[in-house]
Design an enzyme around this catalytic site. Structure first.
Site, PDB file in Angstrom:
ATOM      1  N   LYS A 159      -2.172   6.534   2.366  1.00  0.00           N
ATOM      2  CA  LYS A 159      -1.577   6.563   3.715  1.00  0.00           C
ATOM      3  C   LYS A 159      -1.011   7.969   3.979  1.00  0.00           C
ATOM      4  CE  LYS A 159      -1.072   1.648   3.106  1.00  0.00           C
ATOM      5  NZ  LYS A 159      -2.361   1.217   3.656  1.00  0.00           N
ATOM      6  N   SER A 187       3.885  -3.482   7.138  1.00  0.00           N
ATOM      7  CA  SER A 187       2.867  -2.800   7.933  1.00  0.00           C
ATOM      8  C   SER A 187       2.566  -3.506   9.246  1.00  0.00           C
ATOM      9  CB  SER A 187       1.581  -2.687   7.118  1.00  0.00           C
ATOM     10  OG  SER A 187       1.113  -3.959   6.745  1.00  0.00           O
ATOM     11  N   HIS A 191       4.051   2.094   2.977  1.00  0.00           N
ATOM     12  CA  HIS A 191       4.184   2.576   4.358  1.00  0.00           C
ATOM     13  C   HIS A 191       5.456   3.382   4.581  1.00  0.00           C
ATOM     14  CE1 HIS A 191       0.729   0.324   5.820  1.00  0.00           C
ATOM     15  NE2 HIS A 191       1.073  -0.551   4.887  1.00  0.00           N
TER      16      HIS A 191
HETATM   17  C1  LIG Z   1       2.075  -2.550   1.402  1.00  0.00           C
HETATM   18  C2  LIG Z   1       0.753  -2.163   0.817  1.00  0.00           C
HETATM   19  N1  LIG Z   1       0.593  -2.199  -0.517  1.00  0.00           N
HETATM   20  C3  LIG Z   1      -0.572  -1.863  -1.085  1.00  0.00           C
HETATM   21  C4  LIG Z   1      -1.654  -1.481  -0.332  1.00  0.00           C
HETATM   22  C5  LIG Z   1      -2.952  -1.171  -1.015  1.00  0.00           C
HETATM   23  O1  LIG Z   1      -3.145   0.186  -1.101  1.00  0.00           O
HETATM   24  P1  LIG Z   1      -4.601   0.819  -1.365  1.00  0.00           P
HETATM   25  O2  LIG Z   1      -5.196   1.060  -0.025  1.00  0.00           O
HETATM   26  O3  LIG Z   1      -4.307   2.088  -2.086  1.00  0.00           O
HETATM   27  O4  LIG Z   1      -5.358  -0.137  -2.183  1.00  0.00           O
HETATM   28  C6  LIG Z   1      -1.531  -1.396   1.049  1.00  0.00           C
HETATM   29  C7  LIG Z   1      -2.679  -0.941   1.857  1.00  0.00           C
HETATM   30  O5  LIG Z   1      -3.040  -1.473   2.861  1.00  0.00           O
HETATM   31  C8  LIG Z   1      -0.299  -1.767   1.642  1.00  0.00           C
HETATM   32  O6  LIG Z   1      -0.170  -1.742   2.963  1.00  0.00           O
END
Ligand SMILES: Cc1ncc(COP(=O)(O)O)c(C=O)c1O
Length: 347
Positions: free
Chosen positions: A270, A211, A239
């Site tokens: 997302k 990200s 992502h």
């Molecule tokens: C790579 C990644 N994994 C997991 C998450 C966590 O997701 P959630 O917002 O559903 O807790 C995010 C969110 O920022 C993320 O970017």
């Protein structure tokens, strides 16, 4: 946010003093554990000079344009890659589910919190990601906590990229096995660490798309070294879903490696316009996780409105590939413009 953060919080704490101050006479002695809160002044310092960037208050729906302090602003920091968070069809699905099932599940998936729509969503996700089965968690963060800590036992090693998302780092911390970090997207470093590891059980966890860096995991090379060392591969595609692959079904599909990636996980927060998390794998892995992932068992299940919103968003992503085409046109437009004005956009 990934692990570019300073320690457990976001802003570096002031160092602990050598000796504790004694309170002025007559004042109560504050519990020592709260001392750090009094010493934490960074956020206030930034607020005072008008440079504090967090917890911005938005007064409108999440969209390409949002209202902040009564003014319309362009939103460049959102994860709503498919532009669906304010889609009327998805909002309607959420409202309808609320009418039918209520506002919450009042329990965990394990006990009273599994609705028929949770199961339908799991079937949809498994089919979309071309895996046997899937399991839905309440957030993506909890998915990583639950999956990694359940699978990486005392005798096992987990290998994580240095820039993996914080939830992967935290999941690894929560597990009883040893965590080894390799240099970002450096498959030689990963190969070396795997080769030096005496553990019988090894799991590699990477983000599909990173990200903060915006680059893609070198999955073909990762899969090659994983096979060499009999390691499982878990890709967190938070992502990449919606963004990469034939139908937006992620990094493994993009590289034509779906069968070689053991576990695919991600979030509904997302591209999928909702909130919640999922993991997809073979049926034995999913059944094991259903009975061992504490973040699933000991937390209330995804609310009906979120489940229904995700299901509708998934249908729309599959039916409207033009959304992905627009995302890529916008991405290339932004990249070109940022490079032209002198920004180093990395890989
Ligand atoms: C790579 C990644 N994994 C997991 C998450 C966590 O997701 P959630 O917002 O559903 O807790 C995010 C969110 O920022 C993320 O970017």
């Amino acid at each position: 946010m990934s692990q570019t953060l300073d320690g457990p919080g976001l802003l570096r704490d002031n160092p602990e003093p050598e000796t504790r101050e004694t309170p002025a006479e007559g004042l109560p002695l504050r519990p020592g554990v709260l001392d750090k809160c009094d010493r934490f002044t960074k956020a206030e310092e930034l607020r005072e000079v008008g440079l504090y960037p967090y917890f911005r208050i938005i007064e409108s729906a999440q969209d390409t344009e949002v209202m902040i302090e009564g003014k319309p602003m362009l939103m460049l920091g959102s994860n709503s890659y498919m532009g669906l968070t304010n889609d009327p069809r998805i909002k309607e699905a959420a409202i309808e589910a609320t009418r039918l099932y209520g506002t919450g599940c009042a329990g965990s998936r394990f006990l009273n919190g599994t609705l028929n729509i949770h199961i339908e969503l799991e079937e949809q996700i498994a089919a979309y990601l071309e895996k046997d089965a899937a399991l839905v968690f309440t957030t993506g963060y909890q998915t990583n906590l639950g999956v990694i800590s359940a699978l990486v036992g005392r005798e096992d090693n987990v290998f994580i990229d240095r820039t993996d998302h914080a939830s992967i780092v935290d999941g690894a911390r929560l597990g009883f096995g040893k965590t080894l970090k390799f240099m970002h997207n450096d498959v030689e470093d990963l190969d070396r660490l795997l080769g030096n590891s005496p553990a019988r059980g090894k799991m590699i966890v990477v983000d599909g798309i990173y990200s903060m860096e915006g680059d893609i995991a070198k999955l073909p090379d990762i899969v090659r070294v994983a096979k060499k060392h009999r390691a499982a591969v878990f890709v967190d595609d938070a992502h990449a879903v919606g963004v990469l692959g034939k139908l937006g079904n992620g990094t493994a599909d993009h590289f034509n490696l779906t069968d070689s990636v053991d576990i695919i996980g991600g979030t509904f927060s997302k591209s999928l316009a909702s909130i919640g998390g999922y993991v997809a794998a073979d049926s034995a892995v999913i059944d094991y996780l259903k009975h061992h992932a504490r973040a699933l068992i000991f937390s209330a299940s995804m609310a009906p409105a979120c489940v229904a919103a995700t299901r509708r968003a998934l249908e729309i992503i599959i039916a409207e590939p033009e959304r992905r085409a627009l995302l890529w046109r916008t991405t290339h437009f932004m990249l070109k413009g940022l490079r032209e004005i002198g920004f180093d956009t990395g890989e």
